[in-house]
Design an enzyme around this catalytic site. Sequence first.
Site, PDB file in Angstrom:
ATOM      1  N   ARG A  61      47.705  57.706  18.280  1.00  0.00           N
ATOM      2  CA  ARG A  61      47.775  57.373  19.711  1.00  0.00           C
ATOM      3  C   ARG A  61      46.938  58.321  20.569  1.00  0.00           C
ATOM      4  O   ARG A  61      46.480  57.948  21.650  1.00  0.00           O
ATOM      5  CB  ARG A  61      49.232  57.423  20.181  1.00  0.00           C
ATOM      6  N   LYS A 165      55.721  56.753   0.400  1.00  0.00           N
ATOM      7  CA  LYS A 165      57.170  56.698   0.356  1.00  0.00           C
ATOM      8  C   LYS A 165      57.732  57.249   1.664  1.00  0.00           C
ATOM      9  O   LYS A 165      57.020  57.979   2.369  1.00  0.00           O
ATOM     10  CB  LYS A 165      57.695  57.463  -0.857  1.00  0.00           C
ATOM     11  N   HIS A 195      52.650  60.552  -5.572  1.00  0.00           N
ATOM     12  CA  HIS A 195      51.673  61.575  -5.957  1.00  0.00           C
ATOM     13  C   HIS A 195      52.042  62.265  -7.270  1.00  0.00           C
ATOM     14  O   HIS A 195      51.167  62.830  -7.935  1.00  0.00           O
ATOM     15  CB  HIS A 195      51.489  62.599  -4.838  1.00  0.00           C
ATOM     16  N   GLU A 233      62.659  73.627  -6.109  1.00  0.00           N
ATOM     17  CA  GLU A 233      61.896  74.195  -4.997  1.00  0.00           C
ATOM     18  C   GLU A 233      62.584  75.464  -4.534  1.00  0.00           C
ATOM     19  O   GLU A 233      63.815  75.502  -4.376  1.00  0.00           O
ATOM     20  CB  GLU A 233      61.801  73.211  -3.838  1.00  0.00           C
ATOM     21  N   ASP A 252      65.059  61.552  -1.948  1.00  0.00           N
ATOM     22  CA  ASP A 252      63.738  62.114  -1.713  1.00  0.00           C
ATOM     23  C   ASP A 252      62.976  62.384  -2.998  1.00  0.00           C
ATOM     24  O   ASP A 252      61.743  62.280  -3.025  1.00  0.00           O
ATOM     25  CB  ASP A 252      63.878  63.420  -0.917  1.00  0.00           C
ATOM     26  N   HIS A 257      60.022  59.901  -7.474  1.00  0.00           N
ATOM     27  CA  HIS A 257      59.181  60.742  -8.324  1.00  0.00           C
ATOM     28  C   HIS A 257      59.732  60.897  -9.744  1.00  0.00           C
ATOM     29  O   HIS A 257      59.045  60.634 -10.737  1.00  0.00           O
ATOM     30  CB  HIS A 257      59.033  62.138  -7.712  1.00  0.00           C
ATOM     31  N   LYS A 357      66.667  72.166  -3.478  1.00  0.00           N
ATOM     32  CA  LYS A 357      65.995  73.136  -2.612  1.00  0.00           C
ATOM     33  C   LYS A 357      66.733  74.468  -2.654  1.00  0.00           C
ATOM     34  O   LYS A 357      67.915  74.537  -2.990  1.00  0.00           O
ATOM     35  CB  LYS A 357      65.924  72.608  -1.176  1.00  0.00           C
TER      36      LYS A 357
END
Length: 508
Positions: A61, A165, A195, A233, A252, A257, A357
């Site tokens: 935008r 995704k 990915h 992670e 997620d 994945h 995480k």
Amino acid sequence: MAGAINPFQDSLRFDRRVPPAAIVIFGANGDLTKRKLIPSLYRLAFERRMPSGFVIYGNSRTPISDEDFREKMKESVRQFLEDSPFDDALWDEFAKAIFYLPGDLKDPVFYQTLASRLNAHEASTGGNILFYLSTQPSHYEPVVNGLASVGLAEGKGWRRVVVEKPFGYDLATARELNHRLQAAFPEKEIYRIDHYLGKETVQNILAFRFANGIFEPLWNRRYVNHVQITAAESIGVEGRGAYYQTSGALRDMIQNHLLQVMGTIAMEPAAVFEPNAVRDERAKLLRSVRVHNEEDVPANAVAGQYGPGRVGATNIPGFRQEPGVDPASPTDTYAAVTFFIDNWRWAGVPFYIRSGKRLPKRVTDIAIHFNAAPLSIFDRDNHNGYTMRPNLLIIRIQPEEGISLRFLSKNPGAGMKLRPVSMDFNYGSSFGVRTPTAYETLLLDAMAGDATLYTRQDMVEASWQVVQPILDYWGSRKFNFPNYDAGSWGPAESDDMLARRGHVWRVP
């Protein structure tokens, strides 16, 4: 760039030539474009793999000029280019093909202007167009409808759309999204990008299994005891708490994945190495994954959320203390699931998948645990502190890509003392060349029309069917969160899940 000599593509170095094309990136001011897409396209140009006559259009935008957009992208490439030098002369030539078109994605006039601009490049692009939806999922429908309304979903040359995704929020919304995408583009032109499938080691699983006669005969329930897939992670939500609390680790990471990785590890060999044949086998495998009943979920799925912890000398806040997160959020920042594949090859073999995480380190790997020898004749002499551990094959996806095989060997010296040793293969040291990033591989494949590493509608829906009962069960109960400290390997219930079958999580 449309002349006889193409500075961006070298047919002598690479077998596959990519046809000319226009690339339109919706959401061009977003992080994905700055961190991954434009740096990957520049790197492909640096490697002389970009097609002749290409053009790149960015859209968002914000009203800025072509030159301002080029300058922003130049700084992004300088900052995020991985393991590559920045060539100012190459960038100057590359930037001539970059344009910017501001506009509201719900404005019909924008699509008319876009069509006019792309038609002006038809002589150099051959009418081939790759549309990349790097936007919020709520914009997918207006974009594909807008493209179709002005005839950009079909025409001279090919027209393909790449979708990021999440592919839906649950099974119902995934089906609705597929329906809306297919109303504008045929399924064969819809490229759902994951990915992880573009990572070199994930691709190498196919070569490792199906090009070597030594491993495939062992790849079944007779020799494999269980499989562990870990995606850990060390970071938290990094300022994305408001988004992440609507998603969670199961949605997620595992739904897309890691189930796709499991599908690649466990699939049957395709008759030929051709996109549809490979994807047919991966889809067949995902349809064979057992869907847990409600009463089976507690024993086979564990949710976790990190609380405050200490890493080194640093105090780490819990998830509920992160900016933008509800202080009573029930979102899972850790998920571990036991899956079973109900086919002849894998019947009875547990596949343990975990992702979280704020774990101790960043690592993604696959560990194939083989059955122990039927009779351990060396146990009585093995008093040197090493236990008789079974053979283990580890496929490392990140941060360092490679493969390790662990087996037992005799310690030097008198007596039959055994210890585990490893044979290691590392991409960087073995080939001595730079490994392309996942986005480089996947963007090139999309332009070449090779969908092998992209997910298909039936794969997306099959993976949602597997996790949907878990999501439904978790959504109907209240968790005692937080249940693991930041910097630890997750909740104790995850260890208990494996212990019930006599297994333990491997520490990467």
